[in-house]
Design a protein around this motif. Structure first.
Motif, PDB file in Angstrom:
ATOM      1  N   ASP A  49       0.981  -1.149  -0.080  1.00 24.69           N
ATOM      2  CA  ASP A  49       0.031  -0.113   0.003  1.00 24.69           C
ATOM      3  C   ASP A  49       0.749   1.245   0.074  1.00 24.69           C
ATOM      4  O   ASP A  49       2.293   1.242  -0.038  1.00 24.69           O
ATOM      5  CB  ASP A  49      -1.039  -0.126   1.261  1.00 24.69           C
ATOM      6  N   ALA A  50       0.194   2.357  -0.107  1.00 24.48           N
ATOM      7  CA  ALA A  50       1.015   3.674  -0.362  1.00 24.48           C
ATOM      8  C   ALA A  50       1.915   3.931   1.020  1.00 24.48           C
ATOM      9  O   ALA A  50       3.189   4.019   0.537  1.00 24.48           O
ATOM     10  CB  ALA A  50       0.030   4.811  -0.316  1.00 24.48           C
ATOM     11  N   GLY A  51       1.364   3.509   2.312  1.00 24.79           N
ATOM     12  CA  GLY A  51       2.360   3.808   3.437  1.00 24.79           C
ATOM     13  C   GLY A  51       3.565   2.852   3.385  1.00 24.79           C
ATOM     14  O   GLY A  51       4.689   3.291   3.780  1.00 24.79           O
ATOM     15  N   GLN A  52       3.404   1.517   2.956  1.00 21.99           N
ATOM     16  CA  GLN A  52       4.499   0.490   3.082  1.00 21.99           C
ATOM     17  C   GLN A  52       5.375   0.911   1.886  1.00 21.99           C
ATOM     18  O   GLN A  52       6.775   0.759   2.016  1.00 21.99           O
ATOM     19  CB  GLN A  52       3.925  -0.932   2.796  1.00 21.99           C
ATOM     20  N   ARG A  53       4.826   1.528   0.690  1.00 21.43           N
ATOM     21  CA  ARG A  53       5.791   1.539  -0.239  1.00 21.43           C
ATOM     22  C   ARG A  53       6.691   3.044   0.088  1.00 21.43           C
ATOM     23  O   ARG A  53       7.812   3.294  -0.412  1.00 21.43           O
ATOM     24  CB  ARG A  53       5.225   2.057  -1.576  1.00 21.43           C
ATOM     25  N   VAL A 112      16.247  14.090   2.705  1.00 22.38           N
ATOM     26  CA  VAL A 112      15.368  15.488   3.396  1.00 22.38           C
ATOM     27  C   VAL A 112      14.516  15.137   4.369  1.00 22.38           C
ATOM     28  O   VAL A 112      13.577  14.079   4.359  1.00 22.38           O
ATOM     29  CB  VAL A 112      14.693  16.151   2.221  1.00 22.38           C
ATOM     30  N   VAL A 113      14.302  15.977   5.268  1.00 15.63           N
ATOM     31  CA  VAL A 113      13.482  16.129   6.492  1.00 15.63           C
ATOM     32  C   VAL A 113      12.964  17.420   6.454  1.00 15.63           C
ATOM     33  O   VAL A 113      13.652  18.361   6.519  1.00 15.63           O
ATOM     34  CB  VAL A 113      13.924  15.797   7.870  1.00 15.63           C
ATOM     35  N   GLN A 114      11.503  17.729   6.069  1.00 19.61           N
ATOM     36  CA  GLN A 114      10.915  19.124   6.160  1.00 19.61           C
ATOM     37  C   GLN A 114       9.658  18.779   6.797  1.00 19.61           C
ATOM     38  O   GLN A 114       8.859  17.747   6.452  1.00 19.61           O
ATOM     39  CB  GLN A 114      10.972  19.258   4.365  1.00 19.61           C
ATOM     40  N   PRO A 115       9.481  19.807   7.660  1.00 23.53           N
ATOM     41  CA  PRO A 115       8.195  19.982   8.259  1.00 23.53           C
ATOM     42  C   PRO A 115       6.741  19.994   7.226  1.00 23.53           C
ATOM     43  O   PRO A 115       7.085  20.769   6.399  1.00 23.53           O
ATOM     44  CB  PRO A 115       8.054  21.052   9.148  1.00 23.53           C
ATOM     45  N   GLY A 116       5.910  19.153   7.196  1.00 27.97           N
ATOM     46  CA  GLY A 116       4.792  19.319   6.528  1.00 27.97           C
ATOM     47  C   GLY A 116       4.977  18.433   5.110  1.00 27.97           C
ATOM     48  O   GLY A 116       4.157  18.248   4.285  1.00 27.97           O
ATOM     49  N   GLY A 117       6.292  17.918   5.034  1.00 21.84           N
ATOM     50  CA  GLY A 117       6.627  17.171   3.735  1.00 21.84           C
ATOM     51  C   GLY A 117       6.913  17.744   2.514  1.00 21.84           C
ATOM     52  O   GLY A 117       6.827  18.985   2.719  1.00 21.84           O
ATOM     53  N   VAL A 118       7.279  17.130   1.766  1.00 21.09           N
ATOM     54  CA  VAL A 118       7.769  17.765   0.317  1.00 21.09           C
ATOM     55  C   VAL A 118       6.451  17.567  -0.625  1.00 21.09           C
ATOM     56  O   VAL A 118       6.091  16.506  -1.133  1.00 21.09           O
ATOM     57  CB  VAL A 118       9.039  17.115  -0.376  1.00 21.09           C
ATOM     58  N   SER A 119       5.954  18.798  -0.971  1.00 24.28           N
ATOM     59  CA  SER A 119       4.849  18.705  -1.820  1.00 24.28           C
ATOM     60  C   SER A 119       5.077  18.558  -3.307  1.00 24.28           C
ATOM     61  O   SER A 119       6.061  18.684  -3.739  1.00 24.28           O
ATOM     62  CB  SER A 119       3.782  19.845  -1.572  1.00 24.28           C
ATOM     63  N   SER A 136       5.036  12.735   0.753  1.00 23.36           N
ATOM     64  CA  SER A 136       3.723  13.270   0.770  1.00 23.36           C
ATOM     65  C   SER A 136       2.810  13.046  -0.475  1.00 23.36           C
ATOM     66  O   SER A 136       1.917  12.763  -0.618  1.00 23.36           O
ATOM     67  CB  SER A 136       3.707  14.752   0.689  1.00 23.36           C
ATOM     68  N   VAL A 137       3.815  12.774  -1.597  1.00 25.13           N
ATOM     69  CA  VAL A 137       3.227  12.672  -2.934  1.00 25.13           C
ATOM     70  C   VAL A 137       2.731  11.287  -3.020  1.00 25.13           C
ATOM     71  O   VAL A 137       1.738  10.694  -3.844  1.00 25.13           O
ATOM     72  CB  VAL A 137       4.254  12.791  -3.971  1.00 25.13           C
TER      73      VAL A 137
END
Length: 893
Positions: free
Chosen positions: A53-57, A246-253, A271-272
């Motif tokens: 699933d998306a989270g595992q990938r 990269v670690v970025q608050p809110g993720g990389v959009s 995030s994508v």
């Protein structure tokens, strides 16, 4: 809801009682249907559940990080959603900056950080090759610089032993590496290259790749072990990092991803992956084309119909046995007023009960096997996905297969001769000529439809053609048995009686033959397909060296490394011969010595592949050496060629230059060589001959060391080569790696293509034998029931038990042999369909991308021989030596 009528209730009760009364036969029928149903269920559940699933990938690709960046180009690019594919946004760009030919310069970490102003961490990724000492010797690894104490950048690792630590001189290893090296937490880890001793502080397990060889030290420790300026130029950027975490608050959009694409960076963003943008926001040429759903559905439906037909052929003999055993009961039902419809339903209800049990049991077994496999699997699979509609359809497949297998026996029961059945007679079986004519027409029409479908590439036309062929062959079977019976007078007694009995009792022989036919078709088709896939993999395999060759390249500035390399090869490998390959000209990367081909023999412009001069210019053989001209003594020529020709050895001893192409000759026995080195002579005309021996390597010429000295060439070693007497084992390779690591050398061994499909071919043969044995048991039981009068007659006239056993063996062999011969011929058609379809959609990586490979041995010939032998063996074991039932004491005459 309409209630079940009393008639159907009575029939269901009778069917259930019949199933319980004949438990062994019922279990066999359920097994024959449930096992294929379980296989289909297992495949369905695994195919549906394997994708992550998306989270595992996201966890597999990024670990705990928010994004991973990879430098791709110094121009704007486009990419796929997951960032694993990308390309320039404009056509026509190759490697290098536009118009300058200068290699790409990656951005600095500071530049990347400026493009992500909201990021809290931008950490460059770096890994270096290293050699780890093991119990058997040493093995090569990739040493990663990563601080595992920072959870935000940690990969998808599970701590097995030890603790997360990233101090100086500390290392973390994967389970596989620690097991290979024989290490546990707290032990000292020895690196042979770079030379260092570290403390093992953690053993980790990759949750998505159990056999992943992972080794990590802190970035500071890696910088100490392997300086970043390994290229030798402190001002060079060739060693700069090309990927970052990269670690970025809110993720990389997705908007951040598009902005980074403008700077030539591929981005894998959590995030994508978790919340993809709409398709309109994704570059068009990286979107997957839609369509084909309805066609795929129809294709699957046609395939399922073919599978139902195969299962019905397997189950048919069992229901034929039931019909034969119950003919007296069926005659009683007809005598008290039961019509043909009631007789037909009596058998169909039994198949309904058995099919429902087999379908449900097969589905449950398939789901349980899938769950167990997921528990045994080392890596993480996707979530368990059960689709009720698909599973219900698979269960209905088993039910339909059972009922389809009972159709012909039920039709026979509906036309039962009541008087003959009540009196114990079998009656006369006639095969109408119309049935044979219909079968012949069906086979012809099926082959025609199949040929039309093959010519058009339409699988939906091909599959009905295959089914029509199979049904036509079954309709022809009674006629074939009748023709086979005409050969009986020329055969031994047991075979003669068996052929005549099969020709007369065609209603008993046809179901057994159909079962063997189904097994043989399936096994032959699967074996040919697997063999063809294996042949394709073998064609696409590109070895770097001839099989059974080990090669150690010698650095130009370290000629003294050749003797210890040769000694290590001879010591740690089982070699037939070892030789040092030299090059004239003093260096292997400065042009050295080359053969000057005459202008008239060079490939003209424009390039024409049909021209022999252009064909000769193409690279042929293994490019294992940096120099086109080699120096080798005559008695060592065998390391380059297969069986050196005596004329080649003599020419080399005489001082001639051996050329691999006659086009390099400038005269009958001369060639021109040129040297690029300042200390060597320029252009020379030397005696030459064309190499007669076959070679797998790519080079232009070879000369002896005496000739090189005569021409005043400075000779340096470029490689040590060894021909192996047998395959190198893992422990031998580790010991050799350790020995070469002392001199900063590495070995390359060509093991050749490893066939991963051979086990599948043998498993197919074994499965075919097992299923054929089950069908043979049913067929033999059917023959025993049907041939009791003949056995009684043989006993009455004094026939020995051996003759009766030989009769049963011959009967089973005749039916099995006929089914194997016809089934093998029909088994060639399905793989032809699949291979032709894949050829039509394949690209041009090789001349024949999907070859047809026929595994005559052991698969096809083994099936054709072993199935009849197994049938005869089982028939012999099942035949009893005591008198047949009608003549035993207390039995009815």
């Amino acid at each position: 809801m309409t209630p079940i009528s009393p008639a159907w209730t009575a029939l269901l009760r009778m069917g259930h009682r019949q199933v319980r009364r004949n438990r062994l036969r019922s279990v066999l029928i359920v097994a024959l249907i449930a096992l294929p149903v379980a296989s289909v269920t297992l495949a369905d559940v695994l195919i549906r559940s394997t994708p992550l699933d998306a989270g595992q990938r996201a966890e597999k690709l990024l670990g705990n990080a928010d994004a991973r960046l990879h430098f791709y180009d110094d121009e704007a690019i486009v990419q796929s959603l997951d960032g694993l594919q990308g390309g320039l946004n404009l056509p026509g760009f190759g490697f290098g900056s536009v118009g300058t030919g200068v290699p790409y310069k990656p951005p600095s970490t500071a530049q990347v950080r400026s493009w992500l102003p909201r990021s809290s961490l931008v950490q460059p990724e770096r890994s270096e090759p290293a050699v780890l000492k093991t119990r058997a010797g040493a093995t090569t690894i990739q040493l990663t610089g990563l601080d595992l104490t920072v959870a935000a950048t940690r990969p998808a690792l599970t701590l097995v032993a030890g603790s997360w630590s990233a101090g100086p001189a500390e290392i973390s290893l994967s389970e596989d590496l620690a097991r290979t090296a024989g290490l546990s937490v707290g032990d000292t880890v020895t690196l042979r290259q770079p030379a260092a001793t570290l403390k093992l502080v953690a053993i980790v397990h990759d949750r998505y790749a159990h056999h992943y060889r992972f080794a990590a030290v802190s970035p500071a420790t890696l910088a100490t072990l392997v300086p970043a300026t390994r290229s030798g130029n402190p001002n060079s950027w060739m060693d700069d990092p090309t990927s970052w975490i990269v670690v970025q608050p809110g993720g990389v959009s997705w908007s951040d991803v598009l902005e980074l694409n403008r700077h030539g960076l591929l981005v894998t963003s959590r995030s994508v992956l978790l919340d993809p943008p709409p398709p309109s926001a994704v570059p068009r040429h990286h979107q997957q084309p839609a369509g084909g759903t309805s066609r795929s559905t129809v294709l699957i439906g046609a395939g399922v119909g073919l599978a139902v037909l195969q299962l019905a052929l397997l189950a048919g003999p069992a229901f034929a046995v039931s019909a034969r055993r119950r003919q007296h009961d069926l005659a009683l039902i007809a005598a008290i007023g039961g019509d043909r419809k009631v007789l037909r339903r009596t058998l169909l209800v039994e198949s309904l009960v058995l099919g429902a049990v087999a379908g449900g049991l097969g589905c449950a077994l398939g789901i349980a096997t899938a769950v167990a496999y997921r528990g045994w699997h080392d890596g993480i699979l996707g979530p368990l996905r059960l689709h009720p509609a698909e599973l219900a359809g698979i269960a209905v497949l088993g039910l339909c297969s059972a009922m389809a297998g009972a159709l012909l026996p039920a039709q026979w029961a509906a036309r039962l001769d009541v008087v003959a059945a009540l009196s114990g007679r079998r009656g006369v079986t006639r095969t109408p000529w119309r049935l044979s004519l219909l079968g012949l027409l069906a086979v012809g029409a099926g082959l025609l439809v199949w040929a039309i479908g093959m010519s058009r590439g339409e699988v939906l036309v091909i599959l009905p053609g295959l089914a029509l062929c199979e049904l036509g062959v079954l309709a022809l079977t009674p006629g074939l048995l009748r023709l086979a019976g005409r050969l009986a007078p020329r055969l031994p007694v047991a075979v003669r009686i068996a052929l005549r009995d099969a020709a007369r009792s065609r209603s008993a022989a046809v179901p057994a033959l159909a079962a063997v036919l189904a097994v043989t078709i399936a096994s032959t088709a699967i074996a040919i397909y697997l063999s063809s896939v294996s042949a394709r993999e073998r064609m696409l395999y590109r070895p770097q060296l001839p099989s059974g060759v080990a090669l150690v390249r010698i650095p130009v500035d370290r000629p003294d490394a050749a003797p210890p390399a040769g000694k290590a090869l001879a010591t740690h490998l089982d070699t037939r011969r070892t030789a040092v390959l030299n090059t004239p000209g003093g260096c292997s990367d400065c042009g050295g010595v080359s053969v000057l081909r005459p202008e008239v023999n060079r490939c003209p412009e424009p390039y024409n592949r049909q021209d022999l001069r252009c064909q000769d210019a193409e690279v042929q053989g293994y490019v294992a050496f940096d120099s086109p001209v080699l120096v080798l003594d005559p008695d060592q020529l065998a390391v380059l060629v297969s069986g050196p020709d005596p004329a080649d050895v003599a020419a080399l001893r005489a001082g001639s230059l051996l050329l691999t192409s006659a086009l390099d000759l400038t005269g009958p026995d001369h060639a021109v060589i040129t040297s690029q080195a300042d200390t060597e002579p320029g252009t020379l005309r030397v005696p030459a001959a064309v190499l007669r021996s076959a070679t797998d390597f790519h080079f232009s010429a070879v000369m002896s060391s005496a000739t090189a000295a005569k021409l005043r060439f400075q000779v340096v070693p470029i490689a040590v080569i060894a021909q192996l007497a047998g395959p190198a084992t893992g422990s031998q390779e580790e010991a050799l790696t350790a020995a070469l690591a002392d001199n900063d050398l590495q070995v390359q061994i060509e093991h050749g293509y490893v066939d991963d499909f051979r086990a599948g071919l043998l498993a197919t043969l074994l499965a075919a034998l097992i299923i054929a044995m089950g069908a043979t048991v049913l067929a033999t039981a059917l023959a025993v029931v049907d041939s009791r009068p003949e056995l009684a007659t043989l006993w009455a006239i004094g026939a020995s038990p051996g003759l009766r056993r030989r009769l049963s063996v011959a009967r089973a062999g005749v039916v099995a042999l006929l089914g194997v011969l016809v089934g093998t011929a029909l088994g060639f058609l399905p793989p032809l369909v699949v291979i032709d379809a894949r050829r039509r959609t394949a690209g041009p990586p090789v001349d024949d991308p999907y070859p047809l490979s026929i595994p005559w041995w052991p698969s096809i010939i083994g099936t054709a021989v072993l199935i009849p032998l197994a049938a005869m063996l089982i028939a012999g074991l099942m035949t009893r030596a005591r008198p047949p039932e009608p003549l035993r004491a207390g039995s009815a005459p």
